[in-house]
Design an enzyme around this catalytic site. Structure first.
Site, PDB file in Angstrom:
ATOM      1  N   GLY A  16      45.223   2.410  58.315  1.00 45.42           N
ATOM      2  CA  GLY A  16      44.636   3.343  58.010  1.00 45.42           C
ATOM      3  C   GLY A  16      43.633   3.819  57.509  1.00 45.42           C
ATOM      4  O   GLY A  16      42.801   2.359  56.947  1.00 45.42           O
ATOM      5  N   GLY A  18      40.565   5.349  54.999  1.00 44.71           N
ATOM      6  CA  GLY A  18      40.030   7.054  54.496  1.00 44.71           C
ATOM      7  C   GLY A  18      38.630   6.559  53.971  1.00 44.71           C
ATOM      8  O   GLY A  18      37.757   5.908  53.916  1.00 44.71           O
ATOM      9  N   PHE A  20      37.485   6.533  50.777  1.00 43.26           N
ATOM     10  CA  PHE A  20      37.719   5.767  49.407  1.00 43.26           C
ATOM     11  C   PHE A  20      38.049   4.603  49.849  1.00 43.26           C
ATOM     12  O   PHE A  20      37.401   3.367  48.864  1.00 43.26           O
ATOM     13  CB  PHE A  20      37.929   5.950  48.250  1.00 43.26           C
ATOM     14  CG  PHE A  20      36.935   7.535  47.745  1.00 43.26           C
ATOM     15  CD1 PHE A  20      35.670   7.175  47.904  1.00 43.26           C
ATOM     16  CD2 PHE A  20      37.803   8.711  48.010  1.00 43.26           C
ATOM     17  CE1 PHE A  20      35.404   8.767  47.127  1.00 43.26           C
ATOM     18  CE2 PHE A  20      37.649   9.725  47.143  1.00 43.26           C
ATOM     19  CZ  PHE A  20      35.910   9.534  47.558  1.00 43.26           C
ATOM     20  N   GLY A  21      38.516   4.555  51.261  1.00 42.77           N
ATOM     21  CA  GLY A  21      39.355   2.948  51.393  1.00 42.77           C
ATOM     22  C   GLY A  21      39.992   2.235  52.669  1.00 42.77           C
ATOM     23  O   GLY A  21      39.847   2.764  53.906  1.00 42.77           O
ATOM     24  N   VAL A  23      43.952   1.273  54.487  1.00 40.13           N
ATOM     25  CA  VAL A  23      45.804   1.170  54.028  1.00 40.13           C
ATOM     26  C   VAL A  23      45.885   0.187  55.245  1.00 40.13           C
ATOM     27  O   VAL A  23      45.267  -0.529  56.548  1.00 40.13           O
ATOM     28  CB  VAL A  23      45.770   1.980  54.191  1.00 40.13           C
ATOM     29  CG1 VAL A  23      47.485   1.992  54.663  1.00 40.13           C
ATOM     30  CG2 VAL A  23      45.712   2.888  53.588  1.00 40.13           C
ATOM     31  N   LYS A  38      47.353   0.955  50.105  1.00 38.20           N
ATOM     32  CA  LYS A  38      46.630   1.509  50.072  1.00 38.20           C
ATOM     33  C   LYS A  38      45.086   0.768  48.542  1.00 38.20           C
ATOM     34  O   LYS A  38      45.035   0.693  48.147  1.00 38.20           O
ATOM     35  CB  LYS A  38      47.039   2.685  49.571  1.00 38.20           C
ATOM     36  CG  LYS A  38      45.415   3.679  49.452  1.00 38.20           C
ATOM     37  CD  LYS A  38      45.947   5.162  49.105  1.00 38.20           C
ATOM     38  CE  LYS A  38      45.048   6.164  48.585  1.00 38.20           C
ATOM     39  NZ  LYS A  38      46.400   7.805  48.529  1.00 38.20           N
ATOM     40  N   ASP A 134      48.024  20.060  47.253  1.00 36.78           N
ATOM     41  CA  ASP A 134      47.943  19.303  48.310  1.00 36.78           C
ATOM     42  C   ASP A 134      48.899  19.728  49.702  1.00 36.78           C
ATOM     43  O   ASP A 134      49.006  18.468  50.278  1.00 36.78           O
ATOM     44  CB  ASP A 134      46.760  18.568  48.465  1.00 36.78           C
ATOM     45  CG  ASP A 134      45.233  18.714  50.082  1.00 36.78           C
ATOM     46  OD1 ASP A 134      45.707  19.728  50.532  1.00 36.78           O
ATOM     47  OD2 ASP A 134      45.576  17.212  50.024  1.00 36.78           O
TER      48      ASP A 134
END
Length: 275
Positions: A16, A18, A20-21, A23, A38, A134
């Site tokens: 994965g 995202g 900021f980085g 997975v 992560k 969230d």
């Protein structure tokens, strides 16, 4: 990569990515167990104070909540000057959002089980003074080894004490509670609202409040005009619709708490157990 991480885990493929980085899957050579790591590049958050604060807060929150069967478990975390690595339960690439999209909707008995597990996790968070803030299908994952539901991504989470209110506009357009958008202080029941939207989406395949832009969606959420179109809800039980009404109650004082949701007849009778 942090040397300590590499000493304890063998990094495998990326699963994965995202803002900021990344997975990645990793293996503990000592136990043979598989995890997700992560890896966050802290340099990408330096321009945003809120992002930086959430990075610091997330491992602390996960430590506080760890070991609940329906909350993503933090097994280890490592940090150096440039990276933060969180070693977490390994979950399937298919989150709840993907499951709903592929199947169009989730039948009532299965929805009851999933909602019970989700709200058990929310009730656990609230009992320890944590609001997720969230809750949405994309943050509802399923563990690879047993399929168990796990809520994840506590980057927007906030801690609170009994009777203490929170502030700040956080959350996702379709799922955010109206009191968050009003700019007023709010309590942990914002998570119950979001879970109510998730339940509606599971049963209908679309959200109760929507629009063609974020502004239109927010206006619809503020109005909170809840409807059950016959074409999509004719086979949904009155008890399920009653629970949705009680979770999507604009009057926060009348909205159910997470514990009250778990005691609702629909959750109990439809087979929503501890999972």
């Amino acid at each position: 990569m942090t040397e300590a991480l590499n000493r304890h885990y063998q990094l495998c493929e990326e699963i994965g990515r995202g803002r900021f980085g990344v997975v990645s899957r990793c293996i503990s050579p000592e136990t043979g167990s598989h995890y997700a790591v992560k890896s966050i590049d802290k340099r990408l958050t330096t321009g945003d104070l809120l992002d930086s604060q959430s990075l610091i807060a997330e491992p602390k929150v996960l430590h506080l909540l760890s070991q609940h069967p329906h909350v993503i478990n933090l097994h280890n975390h490592y940090e150096d000057d440039f990276h933060l690595h969180l070693v977490l339960d390994l979950c399937s690439p298919e989150d709840l959002y993907s499951r709903i999209v592929s199947r169009r909707f989730i039948p009532e008995p299965e929805s009851a089980i999933l909602m019970s597990q989700l709200v058990q996790a929310i009730a656990h968070c609230h009992s320890l003074g944590v609001a997720h803030r969230d809750i949405k299908p994309e943050n509802v994952l399923f563990e690879v080894c047993n399929g168990r539901l796990k809520i994840a991504d506590f980057g927007s989470a906030e801690t609170f004490k009994d009777g203490e209110l929170m502030s700040g506009v956080v959350g996702s357009p379709y799922y955010v509670a109206p009191e968050v958008l009003s700019g007023a202080d709010y309590c942990e029941k914002v998570d119950v609202w979001s879970a109510g939207v998730v339940l509606y989406v599971m049963l209908a395949g679309f959200p109760p409040f929507y629009g063609d832009s974020a502004v239109e969606i927010f206006d619809s959420v503020r109005r909170a005009n809840l409807r059950f179109p016959t074409m999509f809800f004719q086979s949904v039980s009155p008890s399920a619709k009653d629970l949705i009404r009680r979770m999507l109650c604009k009057d926060v004082s009348r909205r159910l708490s997470a514990e009250q949701v778990l005691r609702h007849p629909w959750i109990i009778s439809a087979g929503g157990g501890s999972g």
